[in-house]
Design an enzyme around this catalytic site. Structure first.
Site, PDB file in Angstrom:
ATOM      1  N   ASP A  74       0.817  -1.213   0.000  1.00  0.00           N
ATOM      2  CA  ASP A  74       0.000   0.000   0.000  1.00  0.00           C
ATOM      3  C   ASP A  74       0.852   1.266   0.000  1.00  0.00           C
ATOM      4  O   ASP A  74       2.068   1.211   0.220  1.00  0.00           O
ATOM      5  CB  ASP A  74      -0.976  -0.007   1.191  1.00  0.00           C
ATOM      6  CG  ASP A  74      -0.341  -0.487   2.500  1.00  0.00           C
ATOM      7  OD1 ASP A  74       0.891  -0.432   2.605  1.00  0.00           O
ATOM      8  OD2 ASP A  74      -1.080  -0.901   3.397  1.00  0.00           O
ATOM      9  N   ASN A 133      -7.775  -4.066  13.894  1.00  0.00           N
ATOM     10  CA  ASN A 133      -9.150  -4.347  13.463  1.00  0.00           C
ATOM     11  C   ASN A 133      -9.210  -5.461  12.411  1.00  0.00           C
ATOM     12  O   ASN A 133     -10.234  -5.662  11.765  1.00  0.00           O
ATOM     13  CB  ASN A 133      -9.815  -3.065  12.919  1.00  0.00           C
ATOM     14  CG  ASN A 133      -9.105  -2.518  11.679  1.00  0.00           C
ATOM     15  OD1 ASN A 133      -8.132  -3.104  11.205  1.00  0.00           O
ATOM     16  ND2 ASN A 133      -9.584  -1.406  11.159  1.00  0.00           N
ATOM     17  N   HIS A 171      -7.378  -5.652   9.638  1.00  0.00           N
ATOM     18  CA  HIS A 171      -7.090  -5.289   8.247  1.00  0.00           C
ATOM     19  C   HIS A 171      -5.743  -5.841   7.785  1.00  0.00           C
ATOM     20  O   HIS A 171      -4.833  -6.061   8.567  1.00  0.00           O
ATOM     21  CB  HIS A 171      -7.218  -3.779   7.996  1.00  0.00           C
ATOM     22  CG  HIS A 171      -6.097  -2.916   8.488  1.00  0.00           C
ATOM     23  ND1 HIS A 171      -6.310  -1.644   8.983  1.00  0.00           N
ATOM     24  CD2 HIS A 171      -4.758  -3.103   8.560  1.00  0.00           C
ATOM     25  CE1 HIS A 171      -5.145  -1.108   9.321  1.00  0.00           C
ATOM     26  NE2 HIS A 171      -4.196  -1.969   9.071  1.00  0.00           N
ATOM     27  N   GLU A 219      -9.713  -2.395   4.854  1.00  0.00           N
ATOM     28  CA  GLU A 219     -10.396  -2.194   6.131  1.00  0.00           C
ATOM     29  C   GLU A 219     -11.598  -3.150   6.234  1.00  0.00           C
ATOM     30  O   GLU A 219     -12.049  -3.691   5.225  1.00  0.00           O
ATOM     31  CB  GLU A 219     -10.887  -0.738   6.209  1.00  0.00           C
ATOM     32  CG  GLU A 219      -9.768   0.292   6.216  1.00  0.00           C
ATOM     33  CD  GLU A 219      -9.002   0.373   7.548  1.00  0.00           C
ATOM     34  OE1 GLU A 219      -8.917  -0.647   8.262  1.00  0.00           O
ATOM     35  OE2 GLU A 219      -8.486   1.461   7.856  1.00  0.00           O
TER      36      GLU A 219
HETATM   37  C1  GLP Z   1      -0.880  -0.310   8.694  1.00  0.00           C
HETATM   38  C2  GLP Z   1      -0.539  -0.972   7.333  1.00  0.00           C
HETATM   39  C3  GLP Z   1      -0.622  -2.464   7.393  1.00  0.00           C
HETATM   40  C4  GLP Z   1       0.014  -2.941   8.677  1.00  0.00           C
HETATM   41  C5  GLP Z   1      -0.825  -2.500   9.850  1.00  0.00           C
HETATM   42  C6  GLP Z   1      -0.224  -2.841  11.197  1.00  0.00           C
HETATM   43  O1  GLP Z   1      -1.957   0.551   8.662  1.00  0.00           O
HETATM   44  N1  GLP Z   1      -1.306  -0.505   6.225  1.00  0.00           N
HETATM   45  O2  GLP Z   1       0.030  -3.025   6.260  1.00  0.00           O
HETATM   46  O3  GLP Z   1       0.093  -4.340   8.698  1.00  0.00           O
HETATM   47  O4  GLP Z   1      -1.186  -1.160   9.762  1.00  0.00           O
HETATM   48  O5  GLP Z   1       0.859  -2.018  11.498  1.00  0.00           O
HETATM   49  P1  GLP Z   1       1.860  -2.251  12.673  1.00  0.00           P
HETATM   50  O6  GLP Z   1       2.795  -3.311  12.232  1.00  0.00           O
HETATM   51  O7  GLP Z   1       2.533  -0.917  12.836  1.00  0.00           O
HETATM   52  O8  GLP Z   1       1.067  -2.637  13.863  1.00  0.00           O
END
Ligand code: GLP
Length: 268
Positions: free
Chosen positions: A67, A137, A139, A144
């Site tokens: 992303d 959540n 995702h 989402e």
């Molecule tokens: C972000 C990214 C995801 C990631 C998630 C968790 O918003 N778009 O690809 O896996 O949140 O992030 P973290 O590893 O900082 O908990």
């Protein structure tokens, strides 16, 4: 799903790096799917270490990130391009021209950009191993809750919870994008292997729902139950709400014996 529970964050990173090492050594022109967020940072540190001691060579690999924020300048320190350069690409011998993110700059059509990203992945032969984190959540990427399980790369509006979770990465008064381009759930399911990492207690509920809940758009990661080759790498805290932990530990030992003899990947 192959559930691997290890002691701590460092072991998650080391274990994930071993999968990547074996893949690239078997297939030097592998196509990696990469992720941002706090979780993969430790993995990238391990990959850099392996590269520096000559265990990994990225000269022929290609990468596609999950992303990128919509309308953000690639040079902005908040862009995922900047994140990837800083945490990985600047420290290894990957050809940056073969590192892709689903960008959509101001004035570009997100629908066309999404289609073009899908076509580029296909043109490169598809993703061999997709690295994933997971949102609290449920995702994956920026898919989402309620994202279509058949979704492809497109623009998404982020939820309040995701914006709040990610706000720690932005300074006060700094612009925080509310839109992002993301691979879709179907794009992720097309990868030959998926390796999802989660660490910390705040991920435990999402992990439980992903592994043992119903396959449902309300937990996008649950779609991975439909994938043939998913590895879920957890520290104890992220695994804490799972039932049957003893079974996973035992199955992991058995899998380990098979992998030692035949390798981690049966497709390469
Ligand atoms: C972000 C990214 C995801 C990631 C998630 C968790 O918003 N778009 O690809 O896996 O949140 O992030 P973290 O590893 O900082 O908990």
């Amino acid at each position: 799903m192959q559930i691997i529970i290890v002691d701590n964050v460092q072991h998650v990173a080391e274990n994930a790096a071993d999968w990547i090492e074996e893949l690239i050594n078997k297939k030097p022109n592998a196509v990696l799917g990469l992720a941002t967020g706090s979780t993969p940072i430790y993995l990238y540190q391990e990959l850099v270490k392996k590269y520096k001691i000559g265990k990994l060579n990225f000269a022929n690999t290609t990468s596609f990130n999950l992303d990128e924020y919509f309308g953000i300048d690639a040079h902005s320190i908040q862009s995922y391009r900047h994140f990837m350069n800083k945490n990985l690409f600047d420290h290894i011998n990957i050809d940056k021209a073969k590192t892709f993110l689903p960008t959509c700059e101001q004035g570009e059509n997100p629908r066309k950009q999404g289609l073009a990203y899908e076509a580029k992945i296909k043109h490169c032969g598809g993703i061999d191993l997709q690295i994933l984190g997971i949102g609290a959540n449920g995702h994956i990427g920026f898919n989402e809750p309620t994202s279509s399980l058949a979704s492809r790369t497109r623009i998404k509006t982020l939820t309040k919870q995701t914006l709040k979770d990610n706000s720690r990465l932005f300074k006060e008064n700094e612009f925080q994008p509310t839109l992002a381009m993301t691979m879709g759930i179907a794009t992720i399911l097309d990868a030959k292997y998926v390796l999802l990492m989660a660490t910390g207690e705040h991920k435990a509920k999402a992990i439980k729902t992903m592994v043992t809940g119903a396959v449902s758009a309300i937990c996008p990661a649950s779609a991975l139950q439909m994938h043939e080759n998913v590895i879920v790498l957890l520290d104890k805290a992220a695994a804490s709400e799972l039932d049957n932990q003893e079974y996973y530990l035992w199955a992991d030992k058995e899998n380990h014996k098979i992998s030692q003899q035949f390798g981690l990947f049966h497709k390469f």
